[in-house]
Design a protein around this motif. Structure first.
Motif, PDB file in Angstrom:
ATOM      1  N   SER A  44       0.844  -1.194   0.000  1.00 32.30           N
ATOM      2  CA  SER A  44       0.000   0.000   0.000  1.00 32.30           C
ATOM      3  C   SER A  44       0.883   1.249   0.000  1.00 32.30           C
ATOM      4  N   TYR A  45       0.642   2.118  -0.967  1.00 29.52           N
ATOM      5  CA  TYR A  45       1.444   3.332  -1.098  1.00 29.52           C
ATOM      6  C   TYR A  45       0.528   4.552  -1.110  1.00 29.52           C
ATOM      7  N   GLN A  46       1.045   5.663  -0.613  1.00 32.38           N
ATOM      8  CA  GLN A  46       0.246   6.888  -0.558  1.00 32.38           C
ATOM      9  C   GLN A  46       1.077   8.081  -1.001  1.00 32.38           C
ATOM     10  N   LEU A  61       4.694   7.373   0.115  1.00 32.78           N
ATOM     11  CA  LEU A  61       4.889   6.670   1.383  1.00 32.78           C
ATOM     12  C   LEU A  61       4.559   5.185   1.241  1.00 32.78           C
ATOM     13  N   HIS A  62       5.420   4.345   1.793  1.00 32.50           N
ATOM     14  CA  HIS A  62       5.154   2.906   1.870  1.00 32.50           C
ATOM     15  C   HIS A  62       4.379   2.667   3.167  1.00 32.50           C
ATOM     16  N   ARG A  63       3.050   2.645   3.069  1.00 35.72           N
ATOM     17  CA  ARG A  63       2.194   2.663   4.259  1.00 35.72           C
ATOM     18  C   ARG A  63       2.310   1.400   5.109  1.00 35.72           C
ATOM     19  N   ASN A  64       2.589   0.256   4.489  1.00 37.62           N
ATOM     20  CA  ASN A  64       2.652  -0.992   5.259  1.00 37.62           C
ATOM     21  C   ASN A  64       3.688  -0.922   6.376  1.00 37.62           C
ATOM     22  N   LEU A  65       4.746  -0.136   6.168  1.00 38.63           N
ATOM     23  CA  LEU A  65       5.830  -0.081   7.152  1.00 38.63           C
ATOM     24  C   LEU A  65       5.447   0.679   8.424  1.00 38.63           C
ATOM     25  N   PHE A  66       4.375   1.453   8.386  1.00 34.31           N
ATOM     26  CA  PHE A  66       3.929   2.144   9.604  1.00 34.31           C
ATOM     27  C   PHE A  66       3.493   1.151  10.679  1.00 34.31           C
ATOM     28  N   THR A  67       2.968   0.013  10.252  1.00 32.42           N
ATOM     29  CA  THR A  67       2.412  -0.956  11.209  1.00 32.42           C
ATOM     30  C   THR A  67       3.135  -2.304  11.177  1.00 32.42           C
ATOM     31  N   GLY A 103       9.370  -2.446  -1.065  1.00 35.36           N
ATOM     32  CA  GLY A 103       9.497  -1.027  -1.364  1.00 35.36           C
ATOM     33  C   GLY A 103      10.621  -0.731  -2.336  1.00 35.36           C
ATOM     34  N   LEU A 104      11.745  -1.408  -2.177  1.00 36.98           N
ATOM     35  CA  LEU A 104      12.875  -1.204  -3.084  1.00 36.98           C
ATOM     36  C   LEU A 104      12.523  -1.644  -4.503  1.00 36.98           C
ATOM     37  N   LEU A 105      11.782  -2.727  -4.625  1.00 37.61           N
ATOM     38  CA  LEU A 105      11.324  -3.164  -5.952  1.00 37.61           C
ATOM     39  C   LEU A 105      10.428  -2.102  -6.591  1.00 37.61           C
ATOM     40  N   ALA A 106       9.523  -1.544  -5.770  1.00 39.06           N
ATOM     41  CA  ALA A 106       8.634  -0.487  -6.281  1.00 39.06           C
ATOM     42  C   ALA A 106       9.430   0.744  -6.691  1.00 39.06           C
ATOM     43  N   ALA A 107      10.413   1.129  -5.871  1.00 41.18           N
ATOM     44  CA  ALA A 107      11.233   2.306  -6.172  1.00 41.18           C
ATOM     45  C   ALA A 107      12.006   2.106  -7.473  1.00 41.18           C
TER      46      ALA A 107
END
Length: 201
Positions: free
Chosen positions: A7-9, A23-29, A42-46
């Motif tokens: 999930s990204y925002q 923002l990589h939202r999954n990492l908040f939780t 996240g690195l793959l997405a980046a």
């Protein structure tokens, strides 16, 4: 193993609506045992975003007590050596930075900067916990919790001092989660440059 979808925002400029960060939202939780899996996602997405016409700066929210671990630094070093991200396209948003000692955190920040990772501070609560980190010149942005503007007696003096310090170092302020038009207007009145939330998608 996690079963959530990534999930990204988008984090947008509050005046122009231009996307500044993602923002990589999954990492908040994320729990500690999920952390590396989500960072890898996240690195793959980046890497993917860097291949498109308008690459986006991805922010990975990481707890300070995880960031200062030698194991995490080794993991990031290995992963970043094996991907081809240009400098400036990946950031770490440090959360809960008041829970670790300042010298350990500064060492971790310097290591991440050496790897080409930009650093954001998320969750501003008290001025004295933040000022010395800002004055290192190693911080890309500072996030303020929008709830600070909603309490009965907001810390206006600290917020004013923070705003002055940020302007002096040319560092932007951002906030979220913005769910009402009125909240967006409050942030603009308080020199907040970027924001995220349902109102400004």
């Amino acid at each position: 193993k996690h079963h959530q979808k990534p999930s990204y925002q988008a984090v947008l400029h509050l005046k122009t609506a231009e996307i500044k960060y993602v923002l990589h939202r999954n990492l908040f939780t994320a729990h500690a045992d999920e952390l590396k899996t989500w960072v890898y996602e996240g690195l793959l997405a980046a890497e993917y975003w860097c291949g498109i016409a308008k690459p986006k700066h991805l922010i990975l929210p990481i707890r300070a007590d995880e960031l200062i671990k030698d194991d995490f630094e080794r993991f990031m070093r290995t992963r970043l050596l094996n991907c081809h991200l240009p400098i400036g396209h990946l950031g770490i948003a440090i959360t809960h930075h008041e829970l670790v000692d300042e010298s350990s955190l500064q060492r971790a920040i310097i290591e991440m900067r050496r790897l080409g990772v930009l650093i954001h501070l998320f969750g501003f609560q008290r001025f004295d916990h933040t000022v010395s980190l800002i004055e290192t010149g190693l911080i890309e942005s500072v996030q303020i919790d929008i709830q600070l503007f909603k309490v009965e007696n907001p810390p206006l003096i600290e917020l004013t001092e923070l705003s002055k310090l940020m302007k002096h170092h040319n560092i932007p302020l951002l906030s979220g989660s913005i769910d009402l038009i009125k909240e967006r207007e409050i942030l603009l009145e308080n020199s907040i440059t970027y924001g995220y939330g349902s109102v400004i998608k």
